[in-house]
Motif scaffolding. Structure first.
Motif, PDB file in Angstrom:
ATOM      1  N   TRP A  41       0.761  -1.092  -0.039  1.00  0.00           N
ATOM      2  CA  TRP A  41      -0.018  -0.160   0.098  1.00  0.00           C
ATOM      3  C   TRP A  41       0.712   1.158  -0.077  1.00  0.00           C
ATOM      4  CZ3 TRP A  41       0.044   4.044   3.419  1.00  0.00           C
ATOM      5  CH2 TRP A  41       0.821   3.883   4.685  1.00  0.00           C
ATOM      6  N   ALA A  49       0.790   4.476  -2.250  1.00  0.00           N
ATOM      7  CA  ALA A  49       0.255   5.936  -1.902  1.00  0.00           C
ATOM      8  C   ALA A  49       1.518   6.655  -2.819  1.00  0.00           C
ATOM      9  CB  ALA A  49       0.768   6.044  -0.672  1.00  0.00           C
ATOM     10  N   VAL A  94      -6.983   4.193   0.388  1.00  0.00           N
ATOM     11  CA  VAL A  94      -6.875   5.371   1.181  1.00  0.00           C
ATOM     12  C   VAL A  94      -7.516   5.243   2.360  1.00  0.00           C
ATOM     13  CG1 VAL A  94      -7.050   7.894   1.395  1.00  0.00           C
ATOM     14  CG2 VAL A  94      -6.555   6.805  -0.780  1.00  0.00           C
ATOM     15  N   ASN A 147      -6.043   2.743   5.029  1.00  0.00           N
ATOM     16  CA  ASN A 147      -4.513   3.086   5.549  1.00  0.00           C
ATOM     17  C   ASN A 147      -4.544   4.525   5.905  1.00  0.00           C
ATOM     18  OD1 ASN A 147      -2.799   0.446   4.911  1.00  0.00           O
ATOM     19  ND2 ASN A 147      -3.876   0.896   3.100  1.00  0.00           N
ATOM     20  N   TRP A 203      -1.547   7.371   6.064  1.00  0.00           N
ATOM     21  CA  TRP A 203      -1.297   7.967   4.614  1.00  0.00           C
ATOM     22  C   TRP A 203      -0.619   9.115   4.444  1.00  0.00           C
ATOM     23  CZ3 TRP A 203      -3.051   5.083   0.412  1.00  0.00           C
ATOM     24  CH2 TRP A 203      -2.771   5.660  -0.912  1.00  0.00           C
TER      25      TRP A 203
END
Length: 785
Positions: free
Chosen positions: A555, A559, A577, A580, A584
């Motif tokens: 992830w 990002a 999004v 996390n 983030w």
């Protein structure tokens, strides 16, 4: 009738495969005199008799050799006529430079299987039955020539019956070095509850333990395995927990092809692999109901459309599977990330917390060797791990080495490679070279190969990454050092695999590799031959927030890519999004600052990012997990693709991966099914491969493409890329003898080091490449070719 005498020298895999008995029988049938023997180079023959039968003898040597023999070279010359009247097998000769090859371990042959089940045969039910056509080879040999005294069978004195077979030219065990029987050979032992030290057949408590849901450690040819009933979910789950292997699939051993077909689709090429002498684990497509069938528990291969299946390859495996009557999980005897255990005391210590009992024996294993793993691509082998059954068979090099070479390989899926003349000896699978145990396995393996094949390296090739243990070890060696860029080694391994020298347009897609500029590469278009390369294009670099943590948590790559794709304004309704949200902003800030966020052009990391955006997986428990599951998600019936233009990036072209991430995110927000999204992404990457190679051809005139790197284990991507390339008139080279992943890097390093001294055609291609770069995008749009 005038007599003629001829001296013959045969090189290749001709020891331990019944070659001397074959020669003896042939000469005797033709009424010829002389002798045959083993030495450090292979097999030597002196034969004399009438001219016609001598000619017939020479022709038959190559016309009908033993099935396991691999003849590389035959030389003949005149010899003095001695007047001999008989033909004999001479004692083996030692000394001098060693050129003899050692056979890989070979699965039990049909004749020995008949002995195993014949109540009238003295080897009925004997777990160590073998002959010249099968049995242990590489894992028991200590030295050459391949004679019993140089194997771990040296401690077992043949009984009178076995000695009679061994010395009888008419017996298939004639000069079979591991020959034995219950009276004189190795014996099984069971250690554990309900049977330790008890009289009777050790198989009985072992079978009982498995049926009652236990985990059994089984000593095989190249090390210990851990076994459980494949249908027993609690047992498989317990094995997974104790081994610390959270999600990575287990292999399943089925009793025969019919049993394999009850689990998976098996085509002719896959059946050939399953039943062949190497007996690797074969990755097969599961039947639609196999995941819920009683024969395979869900924890065997969680959520996986493929199942690794192998058939029994030792008498012990055959006996165990026949007694059980159902498939078993059979996985390497180790804790996650450690080398396979192969010494008895070490196995008892290391596996004692995993296995409930041990089924072992007293035949020592000299060199540990994991099972090989292979899948089929377009009817041809595509190795994933090359080890038992294949090693140490050498691979020929297109350019012979002027000096002996040792190539130290990469870090993950490590192998090493030794080269002498035009032979490359790629090692067995060592594992991930990240700790002392695997480093020791590497150094012990190098010493063993050097001794077996009499190679003293004068050149040591290594990866450019300064932190690899293999690189650090190489830098301490007293030899000329050659640093080989990781992705050049990938392309060189594909060239060597196919017996060509190049130049080619090389596409190297993998997880990570240290670039010539000090950044992390992995989505590379190269113009390369064995001696050199130029970087023609690459995936546009993006930061890896958190460095290695971004590999374990895909992830984070999502990002970084989404931040670029949306110019900092990432839609908050994306599931990745929301999942996390707590980290983030911090991760995006890390990527923007470039602190602990090295740049990478890795295609593997792009796959990770898209898999996380698509909700496949935010964190992984084994290398490549997110990409593997993303491939399996894709609908193969979808043939459209996301657009992705190639853009000028200074002196090269670049692939803007953020465009693909933007398209994926847009489709997901619009409610497009994930299966369609995954397929469109795979198709887009395949088109990127074809477009990039078309650019290289326009610049350099190269119409041959080599595909390498771990990403090309993805059959959906590989198949669609090859189809597109062939439709555009390219000749495409793929792997078929060594893996496209880092298990093949050592062969590439060795091929590069061997070719460095020769004149390289790449020099002329480099000039063309340099001259063409400024015109690449002059007559084309930035949406591709």
């Amino acid at each position: 009738m005038s007599r003629r005498a001829v001296a013959v020298r045969i090189e290749g895999i001709v020891q331990g495969v019944g070659f001397r008995p074959f020669v003896y029988g042939l000469a005797t049938r033709l009424g010829l005199a002389g002798l045959v023997g083993n030495d450090e180079r292979g097999v030597f023959i002196e034969v004399e008799g009438g001219s016609a039968p001598v000619e017939e003898f020479l022709a038959a040597l190559t016309g009908d050799p033993p099935p396991l023999a691999v003849i590389e070279r035959i030389t003949t010359g005149p010899a003095p006529v001695t007047g001999r009247r008989t033909f004999a097998i001479a004692p083996s000769a030692a000394g001098g430079d060693r050129h003899a090859l050692v056979s890989p371990d070979v699965a039990t042959c049909d004749a020995c299987l008949r002995d195993l089940t014949d109540p009238a045969d003295r080897r009925c039910g004997y777990a160590f039955t073998n002959c010249t056509g099968c049995g242990p080879r590489f894992t028991i040999v200590r030295d050459v020539p391949y004679d019993r005294a140089n194997t771990t069978m040296a401690g077992f004195l043949m009984c009178a019956d076995c000695a009679r077979e061994y010395h009888d030219p008419g017996d298939r065990r004639f000069h079979a070095q591991p020959v034995c029987c219950p009276a004189c050979g190795p014996s099984l032992r069971f250690h554990g509850p309900g049977g330790s030290g008890a009289a009777g057949d050790p198989l009985e408590p072992a079978v009982r333990l498995l049926r009652e849901g236990g985990v059994l450690a089984v000593k095989g040819l190249g090390g210990y395995h851990l076994a459980a009933l494949a249908a027993d979910e609690p047992a498989v789950a317990a094995l997974r927990s104790r081994k610390h292997r959270e999600d990575k699939p287990f292999a399943v051993m089925a009793g025969d092809v019919a049993a394999a077909r009850r689990l998976c689709v098996v085509d002719r090429a896959e059946e050939r692999l399953l039943t062949g002498p190497a007996r690797p684990v074969v990755l097969l497509r599961r039947l639609p109901d196999a995941s819920v069938a009683p024969s395979v528990a869900p924890s065997v291969a969680p959520g996986n459309r493929w199942l690794g299946v192998l058939l029994p390859y030792t008498p012990l495996h055959h006996l165990l599977l026949r007694a059980l009557g159902q498939p078993i999980v059979l996985t390497s005897g180790n804790v996650s990330d450690e080398p396979i255990a192969y010494r008895d005391e070490d196995a008892l210590e290391r596996l004692g917390g995993i296995a409930d009992a041990f089924l072992t024996h007293d035949r020592p294993i000299h060199i540990r060797t994991d099972d090989s793993v292979v899948r089929v691509f377009r009817g041809r082998d595509l190795p994933i791990r090359r080890s038992r059954g294949y090693v140490p068979h050498p691979l020929p090099l297109a350019r012979a080495a002027r000096r002996p070479v040792l190539a130290c390989g990469a870090e993950l899926k490590h192998t090493f490679c030794l080269v002498k003349d035009d032979r490359a000896f790629v090692s067995h699978h060592i594992g991930d070279l990240e700790n002392y145990e695997t480093l020791r396995s590497f150094t012990e393996g190098v010493d063993h190969f050097r001794r077996l094949f009499d190679i003293t390296p004068e050149v040591v090739a290594h990866d450019l990454h300064p932190d690899y243990l293999s690189t650090k070890w190489a830098l301490d060696q007293d030899a000329d050092l050659v640093g080989v860029q990781h992705h050049h080694a990938h392309i060189a391994s594909c060239l060597a695999d196919n017996g060509v020298a190049g130049p080619v347009a090389g596409v190297a897609f993998d997880g990570l590799g240290y670039g010539s500029d000090g950044t992390l590469w992995g989505g590379e278009f190269l113009v390369a031959d064995l001696a050199g390369f130029e970087r023609a294009g690459h995936l546009a670099p993006v930061p890896m927030p958190g460095g290695a943590t971004a590999i374990r948590q895909p992830w984070r790559m999502a990002a970084a890519y989404l931040d670029l794709a949306y110019d900092g304004d990432v839609p908050e309704d994306l599931d990745v999004v929301r999942r996390n949200a707590g980290q983030w902003a911090a991760v995006v800030a890390l990527a923007r600052r470039g602190v602990n966020a090295p740049l990478t052009s890795s295609m593997g990391r792009l796959f990770d990012a898209v898999a996380a955006v698509a909700g496949v997986r935010d964190a992984i428990t084994y290398e490549g997990q997110a990409a593997v599951e993303f491939e399996q998600l894709a609908d193969p019936a979808v043939d459209d693709a996301y657009p992705c233009g190639l853009v000028s990036a200074g002196t090269r072209f670049a692939v803007p991966g953020e465009e693909l991430v933007h398209a994926v995110a847009g489709d997901l927000r619009a409610g497009v099914p994930r299966e369609v999204v995954a397929a469109r992404f795979h198709n887009a990457v395949a088109r990127v491969v074809a477009d990039g190679c078309t650019l290289v051809r326009k610049a350099c005139g190269l119409s041959t493409v080599a595909l390498s790197g771990g990403v090309f284990q993805n059959l959906l991507l590989l198949g669609r890329a090859v189809t597109l390339l062939e439709e555009r008139g390219f000749t495409v080279l793929t792997h078929h003898r060594v893996p496209p992943n880092d298990g093949g890097v050592s062969l590439g390093q060795a091929a590069v080091a061997a070719a460095m001294a020769a004149n390289s055609p790449i020099r002329g291609v480099r000039r063309e490449l340099s001259q063409a770069r400024h015109t690449w995008f002059g007559g084309m749009s930035e949406t591709g070719t």
